[in-house]
Design a protein around this motif. Sequence first.
Motif, PDB file in Angstrom:
ATOM      1  N   GLY A  86       2.279  10.936   1.082  1.00 38.74           N
ATOM      2  CA  GLY A  86       3.126  11.780   0.259  1.00 38.74           C
ATOM      3  C   GLY A  86       3.476  13.132   0.832  1.00 38.74           C
ATOM      4  O   GLY A  86       4.089  13.949   0.152  1.00 38.74           O
ATOM      5  N   TYR A 114      -3.216   8.452  -0.883  1.00 35.53           N
ATOM      6  CA  TYR A 114      -2.671   8.694  -2.224  1.00 35.53           C
ATOM      7  C   TYR A 114      -1.859   7.474  -2.660  1.00 35.53           C
ATOM      8  O   TYR A 114      -2.357   6.359  -2.605  1.00 35.53           O
ATOM      9  N   ASP A 115      -0.608   7.662  -3.078  1.00 33.05           N
ATOM     10  CA  ASP A 115       0.192   6.552  -3.591  1.00 33.05           C
ATOM     11  C   ASP A 115       1.074   5.898  -2.523  1.00 33.05           C
ATOM     12  O   ASP A 115       1.931   5.080  -2.841  1.00 33.05           O
ATOM     13  N   GLU A 116       0.867   6.248  -1.290  1.00 32.44           N
ATOM     14  CA  GLU A 116       1.663   5.682  -0.204  1.00 32.44           C
ATOM     15  C   GLU A 116       0.901   4.508   0.430  1.00 32.44           C
ATOM     16  O   GLU A 116      -0.329   4.488   0.440  1.00 32.44           O
ATOM     17  N   ASP A 117       1.635   3.559   0.977  1.00 31.99           N
ATOM     18  CA  ASP A 117       1.032   2.396   1.632  1.00 31.99           C
ATOM     19  C   ASP A 117       0.336   2.858   2.920  1.00 31.99           C
ATOM     20  O   ASP A 117       0.999   3.311   3.853  1.00 31.99           O
ATOM     21  N   PRO A 172      -4.632   5.711  -4.544  1.00 36.23           N
ATOM     22  CA  PRO A 172      -3.545   5.618  -5.523  1.00 36.23           C
ATOM     23  C   PRO A 172      -3.947   6.101  -6.912  1.00 36.23           C
ATOM     24  O   PRO A 172      -5.106   6.010  -7.310  1.00 36.23           O
ATOM     25  N   SER A 173      -2.973   6.633  -7.608  1.00 40.03           N
ATOM     26  CA  SER A 173      -3.123   7.067  -9.008  1.00 40.03           C
ATOM     27  C   SER A 173      -4.274   8.051  -9.205  1.00 40.03           C
ATOM     28  O   SER A 173      -4.967   8.011 -10.217  1.00 40.03           O
ATOM     29  N   SER A 175      -7.101   8.147  -7.698  1.00 43.53           N
ATOM     30  CA  SER A 175      -8.449   7.606  -7.454  1.00 43.53           C
ATOM     31  C   SER A 175      -9.066   8.288  -6.242  1.00 43.53           C
ATOM     32  O   SER A 175      -8.367   8.787  -5.359  1.00 43.53           O
TER      33      SER A 175
END
Length: 190
Positions: A86, A114-117, A172-173, A175
Amino acid sequence: SDLGAFNLANIAAAIALARALNIGCDEIKRGIEKVAVVAGRMEYIQREPFAVIVDYAHTPDALHKVYETLRGRTSLICVLGAAGGGRDKWKRPELGKIASEFCREVILTNEDSYDEDPQKILLEIEAGVGAGTRALKILDRGTAIERAVRDAKAGDTVVITGKGCEPWIMGPSGSKIAWDDREVVRKALK
């Protein structure tokens, strides 16, 4: 110094600040002597038969300085994951390029995706790694560190960057997984 010219510059800045605050030379000297290591900053976990160093370096300039400090005296095995999700996408291929300039082997791994692959992040770092450099992608950071320690031979230096002594890997989210590169290294060395 095996801690780098950048750390000598940090000490000089601290001395200048202390003098500006009218702290005496003897007190400054005692303070500097008490600082054995800054956690997660060029922190040697082991020195022999091969060295293992954990450092927070997560920008191209910081990574370059760490590798440059260590390069002449040893062959480097570099665990690189300093490109969190991100943000700062521009630096990913640059980090790979710097690693390929200095490291015999580069192990690309996860660090705060984070929320990225995280696989995509590794591919973007790998895009900067030169064709002549051995580069492995090992998503699990613990496995990557274990592999680097296993690949090291007497006289090598394993350099693990991106986390330093941060206590979490962010996923992610929001966590997070409890983490400490230094402890993972100590377990791998056993």
